[in-house]
Design a protein around this motif. Structure first.
Motif, mmCIF file in Angstrom:
data_model
loop_
_atom_site.group_PDB
_atom_site.id
_atom_site.type_symbol
_atom_site.label_atom_id
_atom_site.label_comp_id
_atom_site.label_asym_id
_atom_site.label_seq_id
_atom_site.Cartn_x
_atom_site.Cartn_y
_atom_site.Cartn_z
ATOM 1 N N UNK A 133 13.947 -2.497 31.540
ATOM 2 C CA UNK A 133 13.044 -3.129 32.823
ATOM 3 C C UNK A 133 12.592 -1.943 33.399
ATOM 4 N N UNK A 134 11.076 -2.118 33.484
ATOM 5 C CA UNK A 134 10.554 -0.771 34.130
ATOM 6 C C UNK A 134 9.845 -1.269 35.686
ATOM 7 N N UNK A 135 9.534 -0.338 36.398
ATOM 8 C CA UNK A 135 8.764 -0.755 37.665
ATOM 9 C C UNK A 135 7.382 -0.746 37.424
ATOM 10 N N UNK A 136 6.571 -1.773 38.159
ATOM 11 C CA UNK A 136 5.289 -1.808 38.124
ATOM 12 C C UNK A 136 4.544 -0.376 38.265
ATOM 13 N N UNK A 137 3.684 -0.558 37.668
ATOM 14 C CA UNK A 137 2.559 0.730 37.750
ATOM 15 C C UNK A 137 2.899 2.010 37.168
ATOM 16 N N UNK A 138 3.886 2.058 36.404
ATOM 17 C CA UNK A 138 4.201 3.275 35.464
ATOM 18 C C UNK A 138 3.644 3.292 34.375
ATOM 19 N N UNK A 173 4.752 7.368 28.623
ATOM 20 C CA UNK A 173 5.382 8.562 29.277
ATOM 21 C C UNK A 173 6.697 8.228 29.736
ATOM 22 N N UNK A 174 7.071 7.232 30.283
ATOM 23 C CA UNK A 174 8.402 6.655 30.632
ATOM 24 C C UNK A 174 9.533 6.740 29.507
ATOM 25 N N UNK A 175 8.873 6.003 28.385
ATOM 26 C CA UNK A 175 9.536 5.902 27.214
ATOM 27 C C UNK A 175 9.898 6.976 26.429
ATOM 28 N N UNK A 176 8.918 8.108 26.448
ATOM 29 C CA UNK A 176 9.004 9.412 25.773
ATOM 30 C C UNK A 176 10.003 10.203 26.473
ATOM 31 N N UNK A 177 10.025 9.943 28.122
ATOM 32 C CA UNK A 177 11.002 10.516 28.650
ATOM 33 C C UNK A 177 12.384 10.453 28.627
ATOM 34 N N UNK A 178 12.580 8.814 28.520
ATOM 35 C CA UNK A 178 13.865 8.306 27.894
ATOM 36 C C UNK A 178 14.526 8.774 26.773
#
Length: 116
Positions: free
Chosen positions: A74-79, A83-88
């Protein structure tokens, strides 16, 4: 269960170890609110507490002794979700390999919800 052999003996690493390491690495990434779990009773996506976050991780053992990992977040709004998925993906691959020595073939990230 993944097994490593050496001249001193054998080491077995269970799915729970991979799940916990993966969950910790993923939730430490920017923009991740937590691990997700879809309930079979009501069909809703729930944010998992730290002690239960391994439910949001699925470890698949490949024939070449590597592993593949699926995780639900579950991600935060506005991210920026890509990019978040690549980082993970990068963080999980690095942390799992560093802590267990296992080769990670693939990390698949499923964004199940966004918290406003």
């Amino acid at each position: 269960m993944l097994k490593f052999h050496s001249e001193q003996g054998e080491i077995s690493v269970s799915s729970a170890v991979f799940s916990n390491i993966t969950g910790m690495a993923a939730t430490n990434c920017f923009g991740v609110k937590g691990m997700a779990y879809r309930s079979m009773t009501d069909g809703l996506v729930h944010l998992l507490r730290r002690e239960a976050m391994s439910k949001g991780v699925n470890v698949i053992y490949n024939e070449d002794e590597s592993i593949s990992i699926e995780l639900h977040i579950i991600v935060e709004n506005g991210v920026n979700i890509p990019a978040v998925c690549r980082s993970i993906m990068n963080e999980v691959r690095y942390v799992v390999n560093k802590n267990t020595g296992a080769e990670v073939r693939a990390v698949d990230v499923f964004v199940d919800s966004m918290i406003l």
